[in-house]
Design an enzyme around this catalytic site. Structure first.
Site, PDB file in Angstrom:
ATOM      1  CB  CYS A  94     -26.226   2.470  -3.883  1.00  0.00           C
ATOM      2  SG  CYS A  94     -25.730   4.129  -4.400  1.00  0.00           S
ATOM      3  CG  ASP A 113     -14.033  -0.166  -6.368  1.00  0.00           C
ATOM      4  OD1 ASP A 113     -15.023  -0.802  -5.951  1.00  0.00           O
ATOM      5  OD2 ASP A 113     -13.822   1.026  -6.082  1.00  0.00           O
ATOM      6  CD  GLU A 157      -2.492   1.744   0.325  1.00  0.00           C
ATOM      7  OE1 GLU A 157      -2.134   2.764  -0.283  1.00  0.00           O
ATOM      8  OE2 GLU A 157      -3.495   1.071   0.019  1.00  0.00           O
ATOM      9  CE  LYS A 204     -15.917  -1.882 -11.261  1.00  0.00           C
ATOM     10  NZ  LYS A 204     -15.415  -3.224 -10.948  1.00  0.00           N
ATOM     11  CB  THR A 205     -20.734  -0.086  -3.049  1.00  0.00           C
ATOM     12  OG1 THR A 205     -21.180  -1.409  -2.682  1.00  0.00           O
ATOM     13  CG2 THR A 205     -21.556   0.414  -4.224  1.00  0.00           C
ATOM     14  CB  CYS A 231     -20.347   5.035  -4.969  1.00  0.00           C
ATOM     15  SG  CYS A 231     -21.933   5.410  -4.180  1.00  0.00           S
ATOM     16  CD  GLN A 274     -12.099   6.705  -2.173  1.00  0.00           C
ATOM     17  OE1 GLN A 274     -12.673   6.855  -3.244  1.00  0.00           O
ATOM     18  NE2 GLN A 274     -10.987   5.980  -2.051  1.00  0.00           N
ATOM     19  CB  ALA A 299     -22.301  -1.874   1.027  1.00  0.00           C
TER      20      ALA A 299
END
Length: 473
Positions: free
Chosen positions: A417, A373, A110, A381-382, A239, A118, A384
């Site tokens: 969402c 993602d 990372e 792509k979330t 999102c 975000q 959750a």
């Protein structure tokens, strides 16, 4: 008791929603009160987690009978914190998947110094929060017990079982989990990269920490009778509801500022539907109509000329182009798989990591898994979605390590969402691969509700920082 619980939850939610509506109608600001209450609870929770608080409860200074309940809560929180520090807390979440791998050596590649929540950027763009509330030092959220390699991946060799970094180091692996996110292509629209967030251009975007606050600046300076455009590209985006959430907040803000009358708001969406799941889409069509928003589907932003405040769009069905003057334009940039993935043997024909939609294991390389993602999972792509993907991935990953059968089933495509439709209003969309609702609450989630707005604004961030990132949920 179990049969009564859903009714009780629905009743509490109805009371909260009705109370908010009454308070707003009477001119009160329930939103401010709720922010203060959550702030107090957060500070109180921090106090409860200290050893000093536990010592005070046992010192005899306070009446133990009067504070028995508080003492139990404080001790439980302290014990939970100590267990988390020892690594005793069960791990099932996003970073929690690393907790399940305590025996093997685990490393996280990372490059960033800061971790961002975000989903809050929409509300930052709408003036609800300061952007600093979405950021924490990466070192504070990195899983304990994992080695943090602060570098970025540049090349993956699944045949040789290695990852090479931008810094030139090569690391071998026995199992590889790909969670590299999505690439934002700011240069994909001529005129965007140089103008976004810059004063005087009217070009803003909530898709960057550096620019999300400028959205609120532009909203506050929007002129009466002006034109506000909101875009969404043909590509997949993180999102999928975010492009229109800020539009609904802007409409509310313009009305509060008394500049909405005579103004024009248009949604320029390059896809063929307003939202991917039909039950929630019906509600959003009602919102668009109520707010008098000009909806333009199959219409994609192709170029910006910020000096003239002009945007060019292509109507995808006819191929015709149209140039529109604007005062504010919120741009969702095109997005794609990270280049190092798209250029690797791991990718599918569109560049994403090619995984089984049920197990999240690579379709060709058994030692590789992916979630989030950067994967080609056919769902929105979330964050959750990742929360539901992580336990399945961990289960199947551990099964390959232990040469055992998986026990956690398969991923259903669940995603969520939280569709903000205005200040104090939200539709909580939850659905699966088939775009059918897969809901969490015992009430109609297609309705706009204050309670769900409060969940997004104040509940979900705390769940993320204290639950998901610590592997507790």
């Amino acid at each position: 008791m179990d049969t009564e619980a859903p009714d009780a939850i629905a009743t509490v939610v109805d009371i909260l929603d009705a109370g908010y509506a009454r308070a707003a109608a009477q001119g009160y600001d329930p939103e401010r009160t709720l922010r203060q209450a959550f702030g107090a609870l957060s500070r109180l929770g921090t106090l409860f987690q200290t050893d000093e608080f536990e010592a005070l409860l046992h010192s005899g200074v306070l009446d133990p009978e009067a504070l028995e309940a508080v003492g139990s809560l404080g001790s439980a929180l302290v014990n939970t914190q100590k267990e988390a520090q020892r690594g005793d807390t069960p791990s099932q979440g996003v970073f929690g998947l690393l907790g399940a791998l305590r025996d093997p050596e685990v490393a996280v590649l990372e490059p960033a110094d800061t971790h961002y929540y975000q989903p809050l950027w929409t509300l930052i763009g709408g003036g609800v929060f300061d952007k600093e509330e979405s950021a924490r030092p990466m070192g504070e959220v990195m899983p304990s017990g994992a080695t943090w390699i602060q570098d970025a991946a540049a090349e993956v060799d699944p045949e040789g079982g290695t990852v090479t970094t931008r810094g030139g180091d090569t690391h071998g692996y026995d199992r590889l989990v790909m969670a590299a996110g999505i690439q934002i292509d700011w240069d994909g629209i001529p005129g965007l990269a140089a103008s976004v967030g810059q004063p005087g251009t009217g070009v803003v975007s909530n898709y960057s920490y550096d620019t999300c606050e400028t959205t609120w600046d532009a909203i506050q300076n929007f002129p009466k009778g002006g034109t506000a455009l909101f875009t969404e590209p043909t590509t997949g985006v993180k999102c999928g509801g975010a492009p229109q959430k800020i539009m609904y907040l802007s409409d509310d803000a313009f009305r509060r500022q008394n500049v909405r009358a005579g103004s024009h708001i248009a949604f320029m969406k390059a896809k063929g539907s307003l939202f991917s799941s039909p039950p929630y889409e019906e509600t959003l069509y009602d919102v668009v109509e109520r707010k008098d928003i000009d909806l333009n589907l199959m219409t994609e932003l192709t170029a910006l000329e910020p000096s003239k405040k002009q945007a060019t769009f292509q109507h995808l069905e006819s191929g015709e182009e149209e140039t529109i003057d604007y005062d504010l334009i919120h741009v969702v940039p095109p997005m794609s798989a990270p280049d190092f993935i798209a250029d690797s043997p791991l990718s599918d024909e569109e560049g994403w990591v090619d995984v089984d939609p049920g197990t999240l294991q690579h379709t060709r390389y058994d030692t590789v898994f992916a979630l989030g993602d950067n994967s080609n999972l056919p769902t929105s792509k979330t964050g959750a979605a990742i929360r539901k993907q992580a336990p399945v991935l961990v289960d199947h990953l551990m099964a390959t390590i232990n040469d055992a059968a998986s026990a956690n089933g398969t991923y259903s495509g669940y995603t969520s969402c939280p569709l903000v439709t205005g200040y104090g209003k939200l539709v909580l969309a939850e659905f699966d691969y088939d775009k059918e609702p897969e809901e969490s609450f015992p009430f109609d989630q297609t309705e706009e509700r204050y309670s769900m707005y409060a969940l997004k604004a104040y509940g979900l961030p705390r769940m993320y920082w204290n639950g998901m990132l610590k592997g507790r949920m």
